[in-house]
Design a protein around this motif. Structure first.
Motif, PDB file in Angstrom:
ATOM      1  N   ARG A   1     -90.887  11.549  48.108  1.00  0.00           N
ATOM      2  CA  ARG A   1     -90.280  12.306  47.012  1.00  0.00           C
ATOM      3  C   ARG A   1     -90.269  11.427  45.760  1.00  0.00           C
ATOM      4  O   ARG A   1     -89.469  10.492  45.666  1.00  0.00           O
ATOM      5  N   LEU A   2     -91.171  11.727  44.819  1.00  0.00           N
ATOM      6  CA  LEU A   2     -91.327  10.925  43.611  1.00  0.00           C
ATOM      7  C   LEU A   2     -91.415  11.810  42.386  1.00  0.00           C
ATOM      8  O   LEU A   2     -91.942  12.919  42.457  1.00  0.00           O
ATOM      9  N   ARG A   3     -90.951  11.286  41.269  1.00  0.00           N
ATOM     10  CA  ARG A   3     -91.223  11.918  39.973  1.00  0.00           C
ATOM     11  C   ARG A   3     -92.644  11.519  39.571  1.00  0.00           C
ATOM     12  O   ARG A   3     -93.164  10.481  39.989  1.00  0.00           O
ATOM     13  N   ALA A   4     -93.252  12.343  38.722  1.00  0.00           N
ATOM     14  CA  ALA A   4     -94.648  12.119  38.341  1.00  0.00           C
ATOM     15  C   ALA A   4     -94.855  10.739  37.713  1.00  0.00           C
ATOM     16  O   ALA A   4     -95.825  10.036  38.040  1.00  0.00           O
ATOM     17  N   MET A   5     -93.981  10.346  36.791  1.00  0.00           N
ATOM     18  CA  MET A   5     -94.168   9.064  36.119  1.00  0.00           C
ATOM     19  C   MET A   5     -94.079   7.897  37.095  1.00  0.00           C
ATOM     20  O   MET A   5     -94.830   6.919  36.976  1.00  0.00           O
ATOM     21  N   ASP A   6     -93.198   7.997  38.079  1.00  0.00           N
ATOM     22  CA  ASP A   6     -93.098   6.954  39.096  1.00  0.00           C
ATOM     23  C   ASP A   6     -94.353   6.922  39.957  1.00  0.00           C
ATOM     24  O   ASP A   6     -94.870   5.849  40.286  1.00  0.00           O
ATOM     25  N   ALA A   7     -94.848   8.091  40.319  1.00  0.00           N
ATOM     26  CA  ALA A   7     -96.070   8.165  41.119  1.00  0.00           C
ATOM     27  C   ALA A   7     -97.260   7.592  40.358  1.00  0.00           C
ATOM     28  O   ALA A   7     -98.153   6.977  40.954  1.00  0.00           O
ATOM     29  N   LEU A   8     -97.283   7.772  39.041  1.00  0.00           N
ATOM     30  CA  LEU A   8     -98.384   7.216  38.250  1.00  0.00           C
ATOM     31  C   LEU A   8     -98.391   5.686  38.284  1.00  0.00           C
ATOM     32  O   LEU A   8     -99.465   5.069  38.287  1.00  0.00           O
ATOM     33  N   HIS A   9     -97.228   5.067  38.324  1.00  0.00           N
ATOM     34  CA  HIS A   9     -97.187   3.604  38.465  1.00  0.00           C
ATOM     35  C   HIS A   9     -97.784   3.200  39.811  1.00  0.00           C
ATOM     36  O   HIS A   9     -98.581   2.257  39.893  1.00  0.00           O
ATOM     37  N   ILE A  10     -97.416   3.901  40.866  1.00  0.00           N
ATOM     38  CA  ILE A  10     -97.931   3.595  42.204  1.00  0.00           C
ATOM     39  C   ILE A  10     -99.431   3.842  42.262  1.00  0.00           C
ATOM     40  O   ILE A  10    -100.199   3.008  42.765  1.00  0.00           O
ATOM     41  N   GLY A  11     -99.870   4.979  41.734  1.00  0.00           N
ATOM     42  CA  GLY A  11    -101.302   5.280  41.717  1.00  0.00           C
ATOM     43  C   GLY A  11    -102.099   4.262  40.934  1.00  0.00           C
ATOM     44  O   GLY A  11    -103.211   3.881  41.320  1.00  0.00           O
TER      45      GLY A  11
ATOM     46  N   GLN B   1     -88.756   4.236  44.630  1.00  0.00           N
ATOM     47  CA  GLN B   1     -90.143   3.950  44.292  1.00  0.00           C
ATOM     48  C   GLN B   1     -90.683   2.789  45.134  1.00  0.00           C
ATOM     49  O   GLN B   1     -91.841   2.811  45.549  1.00  0.00           O
ATOM     50  N   ALA B   2     -89.866   1.793  45.385  1.00  0.00           N
ATOM     51  CA  ALA B   2     -90.284   0.672  46.228  1.00  0.00           C
ATOM     52  C   ALA B   2     -90.646   1.153  47.623  1.00  0.00           C
ATOM     53  O   ALA B   2     -91.670   0.742  48.189  1.00  0.00           O
ATOM     54  N   LEU B   3     -89.826   2.020  48.179  1.00  0.00           N
ATOM     55  CA  LEU B   3     -90.121   2.556  49.515  1.00  0.00           C
ATOM     56  C   LEU B   3     -91.403   3.370  49.511  1.00  0.00           C
ATOM     57  O   LEU B   3     -92.212   3.289  50.448  1.00  0.00           O
ATOM     58  N   ALA B   4     -91.613   4.153  48.469  1.00  0.00           N
ATOM     59  CA  ALA B   4     -92.833   4.955  48.360  1.00  0.00           C
ATOM     60  C   ALA B   4     -94.060   4.049  48.207  1.00  0.00           C
ATOM     61  O   ALA B   4     -95.115   4.322  48.800  1.00  0.00           O
ATOM     62  N   ALA B   5     -93.930   2.990  47.439  1.00  0.00           N
ATOM     63  CA  ALA B   5     -95.040   2.049  47.260  1.00  0.00           C
ATOM     64  C   ALA B   5     -95.378   1.368  48.585  1.00  0.00           C
ATOM     65  O   ALA B   5     -96.562   1.212  48.929  1.00  0.00           O
ATOM     66  N   GLN B   6     -94.363   0.992  49.328  1.00  0.00           N
ATOM     67  CA  GLN B   6     -94.600   0.389  50.644  1.00  0.00           C
ATOM     68  C   GLN B   6     -95.262   1.387  51.579  1.00  0.00           C
ATOM     69  O   GLN B   6     -96.140   1.020  52.368  1.00  0.00           O
ATOM     70  N   ALA B   7     -94.871   2.653  51.480  1.00  0.00           N
ATOM     71  CA  ALA B   7     -95.444   3.694  52.350  1.00  0.00           C
ATOM     72  C   ALA B   7     -96.934   3.885  52.133  1.00  0.00           C
ATOM     73  O   ALA B   7     -97.648   4.274  53.071  1.00  0.00           O
ATOM     74  N   VAL B   8     -97.424   3.606  50.931  1.00  0.00           N
ATOM     75  CA  VAL B   8     -98.861   3.728  50.677  1.00  0.00           C
ATOM     76  C   VAL B   8     -99.582   2.390  50.848  1.00  0.00           C
ATOM     77  O   VAL B   8    -100.766   2.283  50.566  1.00  0.00           O
ATOM     78  N   GLY B   9     -98.858   1.373  51.304  1.00  0.00           N
ATOM     79  CA  GLY B   9     -99.490   0.107  51.653  1.00  0.00           C
ATOM     80  C   GLY B   9     -99.447  -0.975  50.594  1.00  0.00           C
ATOM     81  O   GLY B   9    -100.109  -2.007  50.735  1.00  0.00           O
ATOM     82  N   LEU B  10     -98.660  -0.779  49.542  1.00  0.00           N
ATOM     83  CA  LEU B  10     -98.546  -1.803  48.506  1.00  0.00           C
ATOM     84  C   LEU B  10     -97.521  -2.859  48.887  1.00  0.00           C
ATOM     85  O   LEU B  10     -96.423  -2.529  49.343  1.00  0.00           O
ATOM     86  N   LYS B  11     -97.884  -4.125  48.707  1.00  0.00           N
ATOM     87  CA  LYS B  11     -96.900  -5.194  48.837  1.00  0.00           C
ATOM     88  C   LYS B  11     -95.958  -5.038  47.661  1.00  0.00           C
ATOM     89  O   LYS B  11     -96.397  -4.939  46.504  1.00  0.00           O
TER      90      LYS B  11
ATOM     91  N   SER C   1    -101.838   8.979  42.815  1.00  0.00           N
ATOM     92  CA  SER C   1    -100.491   9.427  42.442  1.00  0.00           C
ATOM     93  C   SER C   1    -100.105  10.693  43.192  1.00  0.00           C
ATOM     94  O   SER C   1     -98.984  10.797  43.709  1.00  0.00           O
ATOM     95  N   ILE C   2    -101.019  11.637  43.260  1.00  0.00           N
ATOM     96  CA  ILE C   2    -100.746  12.885  43.985  1.00  0.00           C
ATOM     97  C   ILE C   2    -100.528  12.598  45.460  1.00  0.00           C
ATOM     98  O   ILE C   2     -99.607  13.130  46.085  1.00  0.00           O
ATOM     99  N   SER C   3    -101.341  11.725  46.023  1.00  0.00           N
ATOM    100  CA  SER C   3    -101.179  11.348  47.428  1.00  0.00           C
ATOM    101  C   SER C   3     -99.809  10.711  47.672  1.00  0.00           C
ATOM    102  O   SER C   3     -99.137  11.008  48.668  1.00  0.00           O
ATOM    103  N   ALA C   4     -99.381   9.841  46.760  1.00  0.00           N
ATOM    104  CA  ALA C   4     -98.060   9.204  46.899  1.00  0.00           C
ATOM    105  C   ALA C   4     -96.953  10.243  46.837  1.00  0.00           C
ATOM    106  O   ALA C   4     -95.974  10.170  47.595  1.00  0.00           O
ATOM    107  N   MET C   5     -97.097  11.253  45.957  1.00  0.00           N
ATOM    108  CA  MET C   5     -96.089  12.316  45.864  1.00  0.00           C
ATOM    109  C   MET C   5     -96.076  13.178  47.113  1.00  0.00           C
ATOM    110  O   MET C   5     -95.034  13.700  47.506  1.00  0.00           O
ATOM    111  N   GLU C   6     -97.230  13.327  47.756  1.00  0.00           N
ATOM    112  CA  GLU C   6     -97.288  14.096  49.003  1.00  0.00           C
ATOM    113  C   GLU C   6     -96.586  13.365  50.137  1.00  0.00           C
ATOM    114  O   GLU C   6     -96.020  13.993  51.030  1.00  0.00           O
ATOM    115  N   MET C   7     -96.594  12.034  50.078  1.00  0.00           N
ATOM    116  CA  MET C   7     -95.976  11.222  51.135  1.00  0.00           C
ATOM    117  C   MET C   7     -94.485  10.992  50.914  1.00  0.00           C
ATOM    118  O   MET C   7     -93.738  10.829  51.876  1.00  0.00           O
TER     119      MET C   7
END
Length: 139
Positions: A96-106, A123-133, A88-94
């Motif tokens: 701009r996410l709110r904590a709760m959104d980053a927790l879903h990605i993490g 959030q979809a763009l952030a999820a794609q940025a960390v490699g999630l389909k 989650s922290i890594s996703a927020m570093e990559m």
């Protein structure tokens, strides 16, 4: 297929609104639904806002919460642990996410899901940025 629904998508399962059919179709494709530790609380929060604002009566609230409880008994609930937190922290570093959104990605990363489903474009763009389909619910 292991699918994680974030709250913005999963809420559509309980509320008749645009995108609901997409969420139900994705649910039908899932062999396992994974949810973040805080997802049920976020759904209850949204339902209670609607109840307090007069958009949902007490009987409907009770019925929907029984559905939520039943569904969550069948979902795989991922605990908030050090791995979820690190992702989650890594996703927020990559992104701009709110904590709760980053927790879903993490959570999705830690659970190694096959698909991340959200109705939140950022959030979809952030999820794609960390490699999630990712599937973005748009309707």
């Amino acid at each position: 297929m292991r699918i994680l629904f974030d709250t913005s998508a999963l809420y559509k399962r309980y509320n008749i609104e645009p995108g609901r059919d997409q969420v139900l179709a994705a649910s039908d494709r899932a062999t396992e639904v994974v949810v973040a530790a805080h997802c049920k609380s976020e759904i209850a929060s949204a339902l209670n806002r609607n109840r307090h604002d007069g958009f949902l009566n007490a009987d409907d609230y009770g019925r929907i919460m029984r559905d939520v409880q039943g569904d969550f008994a069948d979902f795989t609930l991922m605990a908030l642990d050090s791995q979820v937190e690190a992702h989650s922290i890594s996703a927020m570093e990559m992104s701009r996410l709110r904590a709760m959104d980053a927790l879903h990605i993490g959570t999705a990363q830690a659970a190694r899901v096959d698909l991340f489903v959200t109705a939140d474009r950022r959030q979809a763009l952030a999820a794609q940025a960390v490699g999630l389909k990712t599937e973005l619910i748009t309707a």
